[in-house]
Design an enzyme around this catalytic site. Structure first.
Site, PDB file in Angstrom:
ATOM      1  N   GLY A  41      -6.779  -9.987 -24.540  1.00 21.99           N
ATOM      2  CA  GLY A  41      -7.025  -8.738 -25.242  1.00 21.99           C
ATOM      3  C   GLY A  41      -6.066  -7.673 -24.765  1.00 21.99           C
ATOM      4  O   GLY A  41      -5.563  -7.742 -23.634  1.00 21.99           O
TER       5      GLY A  41
ATOM      6  N   LEU B 158      -4.721  -6.787 -18.052  1.00 24.44           N
ATOM      7  CA  LEU B 158      -3.257  -6.798 -17.951  1.00 24.44           C
ATOM      8  C   LEU B 158      -2.720  -5.524 -17.299  1.00 24.44           C
ATOM      9  O   LEU B 158      -1.601  -5.525 -16.798  1.00 24.44           O
ATOM     10  CB  LEU B 158      -2.629  -6.986 -19.343  1.00 24.44           C
ATOM     11  CG  LEU B 158      -2.917  -8.347 -19.995  1.00 24.44           C
ATOM     12  CD1 LEU B 158      -2.325  -8.395 -21.390  1.00 24.44           C
ATOM     13  CD2 LEU B 158      -2.385  -9.495 -19.149  1.00 24.44           C
TER      14      LEU B 158
ATOM     15  N   HIS C 149     -14.731  -4.883 -23.114  1.00 22.02           N
ATOM     16  CA  HIS C 149     -13.634  -4.465 -22.219  1.00 22.02           C
ATOM     17  C   HIS C 149     -12.581  -3.661 -22.996  1.00 22.02           C
ATOM     18  O   HIS C 149     -12.157  -2.580 -22.566  1.00 22.02           O
ATOM     19  CB  HIS C 149     -13.024  -5.727 -21.588  1.00 22.02           C
ATOM     20  CG  HIS C 149     -11.819  -5.511 -20.734  1.00 22.02           C
ATOM     21  ND1 HIS C 149     -11.777  -5.862 -19.410  1.00 22.02           N
ATOM     22  CD2 HIS C 149     -10.582  -5.020 -21.019  1.00 22.02           C
ATOM     23  CE1 HIS C 149     -10.585  -5.572 -18.913  1.00 22.02           C
ATOM     24  NE2 HIS C 149      -9.840  -5.070 -19.871  1.00 22.02           N
TER      25      HIS C 149
ATOM     26  N   HIS D 100     -11.376   0.569 -23.037  1.00 23.97           N
ATOM     27  CA  HIS D 100     -10.021   1.122 -22.846  1.00 23.97           C
ATOM     28  C   HIS D 100      -9.782   2.323 -23.762  1.00 23.97           C
ATOM     29  O   HIS D 100      -9.041   3.243 -23.403  1.00 23.97           O
ATOM     30  CB  HIS D 100      -8.962   0.070 -23.208  1.00 23.97           C
ATOM     31  CG  HIS D 100      -8.552  -0.821 -22.084  1.00 23.97           C
ATOM     32  ND1 HIS D 100      -7.952  -0.362 -20.943  1.00 23.97           N
ATOM     33  CD2 HIS D 100      -8.610  -2.175 -21.942  1.00 23.97           C
ATOM     34  CE1 HIS D 100      -7.667  -1.389 -20.144  1.00 23.97           C
ATOM     35  NE2 HIS D 100      -8.063  -2.495 -20.728  1.00 23.97           N
TER      36      HIS D 100
END
Ligand code: NI
Length: 170
Positions: free
Chosen positions: A46, A94, A135, A139
Site C-alpha cells: 500500500g 514504506l 493503515h 496516512h
C-alpha cells in the site's frame, strides 16, 4: 513508469491532513500510476499520496490475489464505514524503512471511496487487506502506524520481506 521519492518518517509532510480530490485530472491520473509503480518497486502492499509528497486523499493498495496475480485498488477520498473483530500482527510502512512493529487492528474493514473514474466503490477486506486499508487511510490524516505500535519498533530481519505481507497473525 515513473518512480517517485518516498518520504520517510520525520518528514513533516507525513503529518499533514490531505485534501479531498474534487475531480480527476491527467495530473492526478499520472500520480496514481506513479504511486503503483513506486509501491511495486518498493515491494509494498500500500502507498498513500503524502508518502510521495502529495497532500491529496489518494491511496493505492495491492495485497495480491490468491493466485498471486495482484489486485490493484485505488482509493480516492476513502471513508471507513465499518470495522469489526481484532487482529494482532506485525506491520510495516514504506516510510519507515527496515522497521516493523506489532499493531492491533480490526480484522474486518468496509470502506467507501471513489475509483479513478470517480465512481463510488465499496471495498471490504479482512486480515491483511483490512490492515492495509486502515493503515493507508490513516496516512491521509497524517498518522503513521508507529503511533499504535505495542512495544518497540523492531528491525526487519535480513531475508524477511520489508512490508507487512509476511507478517499476518500466527
Ligand atoms: Ni505506510
Amino acid at each position: 513508469m515513473a518512480l517517485r521519492k518516498i518520504r520517510e518518517m520525520g518528514d513533516p509532510i507525513l503529518e499533514k491532513t490531505c485534501k479531498e480530490v474534487k475531480e480527476m485530472t491527467p495530473r492526478t491520473m499520472d500520480l496514481i500510476d506513479d504511486m503503483f509503480d513506486t509501491m511495486y518497486e518498493a515491494c509494498g502492499v500500500g502507498l498513500a499520496a503524502p508518502q510521495v509528497g502529495i497532500l491529496k486523499r489518494i491511496a493505492v493498495i495491492d495485497c495480491g490475489g490468491e493466485d498471486g496475480e495482484g489486485d490493484p485498488i485505488v482509493l480516492i477520498n476513502p471513508v471507513v464505514l465499518e470495522t469489526s473483530g481484532e487482529q494482532r500482527g506485525q506491520e510495516g510502512c514504506l516510510s519507515v524503512p527496515g522497521k516493523c512493529g506489532i499493531v492491533t487492528r480490526p480484522n474486518y474493514a468496509k470502506v467507501k471511496a471513489l475509483n479513478e473514474e470517480m465512481e463510488e466503490i465499496i471495498v471490504e477486506g479482512e486480515e491483511l487487506l483490512a490492515r492495509a486499508l486502515l493503515h493507508e487511510i490513516e496516512h491521509l490524516d497524517g498518522h503513521l502506524y508507529v503511533e499504535k505500535v505495542e512495544g518497540p519498533l523492531l528491525d526487519v530481519q535480513p531475508g524477511e520481506a520489508e512490508e507487512i505481507e509476511d507478517f499476518d497473525e500466527e
